[in-house]
Design a protein around this motif. Structure first.
Motif, PDB file in Angstrom:
ATOM      1  N   GLY A  61       0.842  -1.182   0.000  1.00  0.00           N
ATOM      2  CA  GLY A  61       0.000   0.000   0.000  1.00  0.00           C
ATOM      3  C   GLY A  61       0.875   1.229   0.000  1.00  0.00           C
ATOM      4  O   GLY A  61       2.051   1.169   0.331  1.00  0.00           O
ATOM      5  N   GLY A  62       0.295   2.349  -0.376  1.00  0.00           N
ATOM      6  CA  GLY A  62       1.082   3.567  -0.414  1.00  0.00           C
ATOM      7  C   GLY A  62       0.205   4.789  -0.439  1.00  0.00           C
ATOM      8  O   GLY A  62      -1.007   4.713  -0.579  1.00  0.00           O
ATOM      9  N   ILE A  71      -3.596  10.606  -2.003  1.00  0.00           N
ATOM     10  CA  ILE A  71      -4.164   9.534  -2.822  1.00  0.00           C
ATOM     11  C   ILE A  71      -3.645   8.229  -2.233  1.00  0.00           C
ATOM     12  O   ILE A  71      -2.446   7.969  -2.246  1.00  0.00           O
ATOM     13  CB  ILE A  71      -3.764   9.678  -4.298  1.00  0.00           C
ATOM     14  CG1 ILE A  71      -4.297  10.997  -4.841  1.00  0.00           C
ATOM     15  CG2 ILE A  71      -4.277   8.505  -5.108  1.00  0.00           C
ATOM     16  CD1 ILE A  71      -3.829  11.327  -6.223  1.00  0.00           C
ATOM     17  N   VAL A  72      -4.546   7.427  -1.708  1.00  0.00           N
ATOM     18  CA  VAL A  72      -4.188   6.192  -1.013  1.00  0.00           C
ATOM     19  C   VAL A  72      -4.473   5.019  -1.936  1.00  0.00           C
ATOM     20  O   VAL A  72      -5.529   4.956  -2.563  1.00  0.00           O
ATOM     21  CB  VAL A  72      -5.003   6.055   0.297  1.00  0.00           C
ATOM     22  CG1 VAL A  72      -4.586   4.817   1.057  1.00  0.00           C
ATOM     23  CG2 VAL A  72      -4.840   7.289   1.160  1.00  0.00           C
ATOM     24  N   ARG A  77      -5.024  -2.890   4.630  1.00  0.00           N
ATOM     25  CA  ARG A  77      -4.223  -2.874   5.855  1.00  0.00           C
ATOM     26  C   ARG A  77      -2.931  -2.088   5.644  1.00  0.00           C
ATOM     27  O   ARG A  77      -2.573  -1.235   6.458  1.00  0.00           O
ATOM     28  CB  ARG A  77      -3.909  -4.297   6.285  1.00  0.00           C
ATOM     29  CG  ARG A  77      -3.116  -4.344   7.582  1.00  0.00           C
ATOM     30  CD  ARG A  77      -2.914  -5.738   8.043  1.00  0.00           C
ATOM     31  NE  ARG A  77      -2.205  -6.496   7.029  1.00  0.00           N
ATOM     32  CZ  ARG A  77      -1.425  -7.530   7.277  1.00  0.00           C
ATOM     33  NH1 ARG A  77      -1.305  -7.958   8.493  1.00  0.00           N
ATOM     34  NH2 ARG A  77      -0.804  -8.159   6.322  1.00  0.00           N
ATOM     35  N   PHE A  78      -2.234  -2.334   4.538  1.00  0.00           N
ATOM     36  CA  PHE A  78      -0.980  -1.645   4.282  1.00  0.00           C
ATOM     37  C   PHE A  78      -1.216  -0.194   3.880  1.00  0.00           C
ATOM     38  O   PHE A  78      -0.396   0.670   4.148  1.00  0.00           O
ATOM     39  CB  PHE A  78      -0.185  -2.383   3.213  1.00  0.00           C
ATOM     40  CG  PHE A  78       0.275  -3.733   3.676  1.00  0.00           C
ATOM     41  CD1 PHE A  78       1.301  -3.851   4.597  1.00  0.00           C
ATOM     42  CD2 PHE A  78      -0.336  -4.883   3.222  1.00  0.00           C
ATOM     43  CE1 PHE A  78       1.721  -5.084   5.039  1.00  0.00           C
ATOM     44  CE2 PHE A  78       0.073  -6.132   3.655  1.00  0.00           C
ATOM     45  CZ  PHE A  78       1.106  -6.235   4.577  1.00  0.00           C
ATOM     46  N   LEU A  83      -0.850   5.509   5.320  1.00  0.00           N
ATOM     47  CA  LEU A  83      -1.526   6.769   5.612  1.00  0.00           C
ATOM     48  C   LEU A  83      -1.143   7.286   7.001  1.00  0.00           C
ATOM     49  O   LEU A  83      -0.877   8.486   7.172  1.00  0.00           O
ATOM     50  CB  LEU A  83      -3.037   6.586   5.515  1.00  0.00           C
ATOM     51  CG  LEU A  83      -3.878   7.849   5.628  1.00  0.00           C
ATOM     52  CD1 LEU A  83      -3.505   8.840   4.545  1.00  0.00           C
ATOM     53  CD2 LEU A  83      -5.347   7.505   5.542  1.00  0.00           C
ATOM     54  N   ILE A  84      -1.066   6.410   7.987  1.00  0.00           N
ATOM     55  CA  ILE A  84      -0.647   6.819   9.330  1.00  0.00           C
ATOM     56  C   ILE A  84       0.786   7.333   9.308  1.00  0.00           C
ATOM     57  O   ILE A  84       1.101   8.371   9.910  1.00  0.00           O
ATOM     58  CB  ILE A  84      -0.811   5.651  10.322  1.00  0.00           C
ATOM     59  CG1 ILE A  84      -2.294   5.345  10.530  1.00  0.00           C
ATOM     60  CG2 ILE A  84      -0.132   5.952  11.654  1.00  0.00           C
ATOM     61  CD1 ILE A  84      -2.558   4.066  11.287  1.00  0.00           C
TER      62      ILE A  84
END
Length: 103
Positions: A61-62, A71-72, A77-78, A83-84
């Motif tokens: 994820g990014g 933009i997620v 989960r990733f 994002l955090i």
């Protein structure tokens, strides 16, 4: 003066690591088989390798920040982890930008 040099060094290091990561390739390691002699075709022809190749699933994820808009993407989960991490890094950047004015 020292802070500017550190910033420039980190920018150069980051650029180098990005280009280095883009040029690397990943190959799965084959187990060593000492008693079996393989033919040239088994080693160099792609149709022989495709039957033995294991499929792996990549989960990632990014976050891409375009101005103030995040933009997620990626697996949920990733993406939440990314994002955090982005929120923490943005808060650290704001604190570091405002730090010289706090006295």
């Amino acid at each position: 003066m020292l802070l500017e040099l550190i910033a420039i060094a980190l920018i150069i290091l980051g650029t180098f690591l990005i280009f280095r990561g883009l040029t690397e390739s990943y190959e799965e390691l084959e187990w060593y088989e000492p008693r079996r002699v393989r033919r040239y075709e088994e080693i160099h022809e792609p149709e022989f390798e495709e039957g033995r190749r294991k499929k792996t699933k990549v989960k990632a994820g990014g976050v891409v920040l375009i101005g103030p808009i995040p933009i997620v993407f990626g697996e949920s989960r990733f993406a939440v982890y990314a994002l955090i991490l982005t929120i923490v890094l943005m808060l650290m950047a704001i604190v570091l930008m405002l730090a010289p004015y706090w006295r």
